[in-house]
Design a protein around this motif. Sequence first.
Motif, mmCIF file in Angstrom:
data_model
loop_
_atom_site.group_PDB
_atom_site.id
_atom_site.type_symbol
_atom_site.label_atom_id
_atom_site.label_comp_id
_atom_site.label_asym_id
_atom_site.label_seq_id
_atom_site.Cartn_x
_atom_site.Cartn_y
_atom_site.Cartn_z
ATOM 1 N N VAL A 160 77.494 45.603 43.750
ATOM 2 C CA VAL A 160 78.681 44.830 43.705
ATOM 3 C C VAL A 160 79.130 44.630 42.315
ATOM 4 N N HIS A 161 80.296 44.865 42.020
ATOM 5 C CA HIS A 161 80.742 44.744 40.585
ATOM 6 C C HIS A 161 81.966 44.465 40.646
ATOM 7 N N ARG A 162 82.615 44.256 39.424
ATOM 8 C CA ARG A 162 84.146 43.793 39.116
ATOM 9 C C ARG A 162 84.766 44.585 38.049
ATOM 10 N N ARG A 163 85.984 44.756 38.372
ATOM 11 C CA ARG A 163 86.804 45.669 36.991
ATOM 12 C C ARG A 163 86.364 44.885 35.675
ATOM 13 N N THR A 164 86.213 45.380 34.708
ATOM 14 C CA THR A 164 85.892 44.971 33.256
ATOM 15 C C THR A 164 87.301 44.538 32.540
ATOM 16 N N GLU A 165 87.199 43.891 31.408
ATOM 17 C CA GLU A 165 88.403 43.574 30.977
ATOM 18 C C GLU A 165 89.062 44.658 30.377
ATOM 19 N N TYR A 166 88.181 45.636 29.831
ATOM 20 C CA TYR A 166 88.889 46.971 29.409
ATOM 21 C C TYR A 166 89.720 47.620 30.451
ATOM 22 N N VAL A 225 71.626 43.814 48.456
ATOM 23 C CA VAL A 225 72.814 43.616 47.412
ATOM 24 C C VAL A 225 72.325 43.586 46.112
ATOM 25 N N VAL A 226 72.680 44.559 45.361
ATOM 26 C CA VAL A 226 72.647 44.524 43.874
ATOM 27 C C VAL A 226 73.892 44.167 43.300
ATOM 28 N N VAL A 227 73.977 43.063 42.376
ATOM 29 C CA VAL A 227 74.942 42.372 41.823
ATOM 30 C C VAL A 227 74.954 42.641 40.434
ATOM 31 N N VAL A 228 76.058 43.409 39.880
ATOM 32 C CA VAL A 228 75.969 43.797 38.515
ATOM 33 C C VAL A 228 77.106 43.230 37.725
ATOM 34 N N GLY A 229 76.758 41.871 37.023
ATOM 35 C CA GLY A 229 77.788 41.341 36.388
ATOM 36 C C GLY A 229 77.376 39.872 35.819
ATOM 37 N N GLN A 230 78.507 39.147 36.300
ATOM 38 C CA GLN A 230 78.164 37.634 35.811
ATOM 39 C C GLN A 230 77.473 36.912 36.836
ATOM 40 N N ASP A 231 77.120 35.642 36.655
ATOM 41 C CA ASP A 231 76.563 34.706 37.646
ATOM 42 C C ASP A 231 77.590 34.557 38.697
ATOM 43 N N GLY A 232 79.017 34.121 38.264
ATOM 44 C CA GLY A 232 80.205 33.940 39.303
ATOM 45 C C GLY A 232 79.989 35.020 40.562
ATOM 46 N N LEU A 233 79.648 36.493 40.188
ATOM 47 C CA LEU A 233 79.798 37.531 40.803
ATOM 48 C C LEU A 233 78.786 37.285 42.097
ATOM 49 N N VAL A 234 77.711 36.708 41.646
ATOM 50 C CA VAL A 234 76.852 36.626 42.704
ATOM 51 C C VAL A 234 77.031 35.641 43.901
ATOM 52 N N ALA A 235 77.886 34.396 43.609
ATOM 53 C CA ALA A 235 78.255 33.567 44.193
ATOM 54 C C ALA A 235 79.505 34.018 44.906
ATOM 55 N N ASN A 236 80.165 34.798 44.420
ATOM 56 C CA ASN A 236 81.498 35.492 45.097
ATOM 57 C C ASN A 236 81.097 36.656 46.064
ATOM 58 N N ALA A 237 79.748 36.984 46.211
ATOM 59 C CA ALA A 237 79.157 37.912 47.251
ATOM 60 C C ALA A 237 78.679 37.127 48.157
ATOM 61 N N GLY A 297 71.699 36.605 54.733
ATOM 62 C CA GLY A 297 70.263 36.436 54.503
ATOM 63 C C GLY A 297 69.915 37.765 53.956
ATOM 64 N N GLN A 298 70.754 39.072 53.734
ATOM 65 C CA GLN A 298 70.249 39.962 53.058
ATOM 66 C C GLN A 298 69.810 39.509 51.312
ATOM 67 N N PRO A 299 68.768 40.252 50.841
ATOM 68 C CA PRO A 299 68.294 40.021 49.545
ATOM 69 C C PRO A 299 69.288 40.279 48.507
ATOM 70 N N VAL A 300 69.329 39.524 47.533
ATOM 71 C CA VAL A 300 70.166 39.869 46.587
ATOM 72 C C VAL A 300 69.617 39.848 45.121
ATOM 73 N N VAL A 301 69.929 41.068 44.524
ATOM 74 C CA VAL A 301 69.446 41.154 43.174
ATOM 75 C C VAL A 301 70.429 40.991 41.931
ATOM 76 N N GLY A 302 70.138 40.174 41.034
ATOM 77 C CA GLY A 302 71.129 39.890 39.928
ATOM 78 C C GLY A 302 70.958 40.642 38.776
ATOM 79 N N ILE A 303 71.869 41.551 38.135
ATOM 80 C CA ILE A 303 71.558 42.313 37.100
ATOM 81 C C ILE A 303 72.484 41.694 36.146
ATOM 82 N N ASP A 304 72.225 41.199 34.952
ATOM 83 C CA ASP A 304 73.033 40.689 33.820
ATOM 84 C C ASP A 304 73.418 41.859 33.044
ATOM 85 N N THR A 305 74.583 42.091 32.884
ATOM 86 C CA THR A 305 75.278 43.102 32.176
ATOM 87 C C THR A 305 75.921 42.779 30.554
#
Length: 299
Positions: free
Chosen positions: A10-16, A86-98, A104-112
């Motif tokens: 799970v990711h989101r578009r960057t500012e760039y 679920v591998v969330v690659v981004g900010q804390d808020g993106l985990v909440a969005n997902a 109940g699926q496990p979530v891995v949070g990756i700080d970019t």
Amino acid sequence: MSLAPRAVLVHRRTEYEELLARHGTHGQAAFFLSSRGRSIDEVVRRHERVAEALRGAAAAVPLTWRNSRVERADLDRFLFGPEDVVVVVGQDGLVANAAKYLTGQPVVGIDTDPGRNPGVLVRHRWTDTAALLRAATGAADRAEELTMVEAVADDTQRLLALNEIYLGPPGHQTARYRIGPADGDDPGEAQASSGVLVGTGTGATGWLRSLWLERGSTTPLPAPRDRRLLWFVREAWPSPATGTSRVSGELGGRQGLRLTVESDRIVVFGDGMESDALELTWGQSVRLGIAGTALRLVT
């Protein structure tokens, strides 16, 4: 025969990427920022860090697994399966969005961007992805269960959130409703306000905390794993027809808060995603309380 696990990045578009979408080319985006006394270089560096983390996390997925990607804007249309990690690659808020779309699926949070993000939910670097995927599918339970809040309308619409749920007017009008306990014969209090916020321990570092501080509340804020919620009414207005005696409270266990709409329209959304909101009209009611589902955050 059971399906192989699927890693969903799970990711989101960057500012760039947002700048390129708006201005067309790197040069035009750079000129736009430079004309306002800003440089595009730092934006590009942040984009490259995100791209590196996405590549590294994708490369760490075992060859025997299935894999998929979903952007934040498409989460409400993506079908998560029971075998997903679920591998969330981004900010804390993106985990909440997902989180609101999971069961109940496990979530891995990756700080970019370590040091720039608080890292409350995205606690790991992309170099840890392989070990975290093994932990997510191993025999030992390596996940923290974070309490979530839910809203269930009388027409069976349901909304989950990790940080908070907000109920209020869709614009800058006043919301009119009746608020009280979900169970029993208490009819509740008629109120006019700019909305109601119901938050969890995970949300206690954000919007919920700001209201808690503003009110000078003596009720302790919940921790992320506490089965406890706090709620606050924002700017309740006293009048001959509306009161202000029920403007904050605590929900635990099976306790619930009921809100019955007495205006044309109220929206209910979670974790800032107003684009995916419930809409309630005059006479409808909604119950808020602790969700049966928790976010399983892999540690």
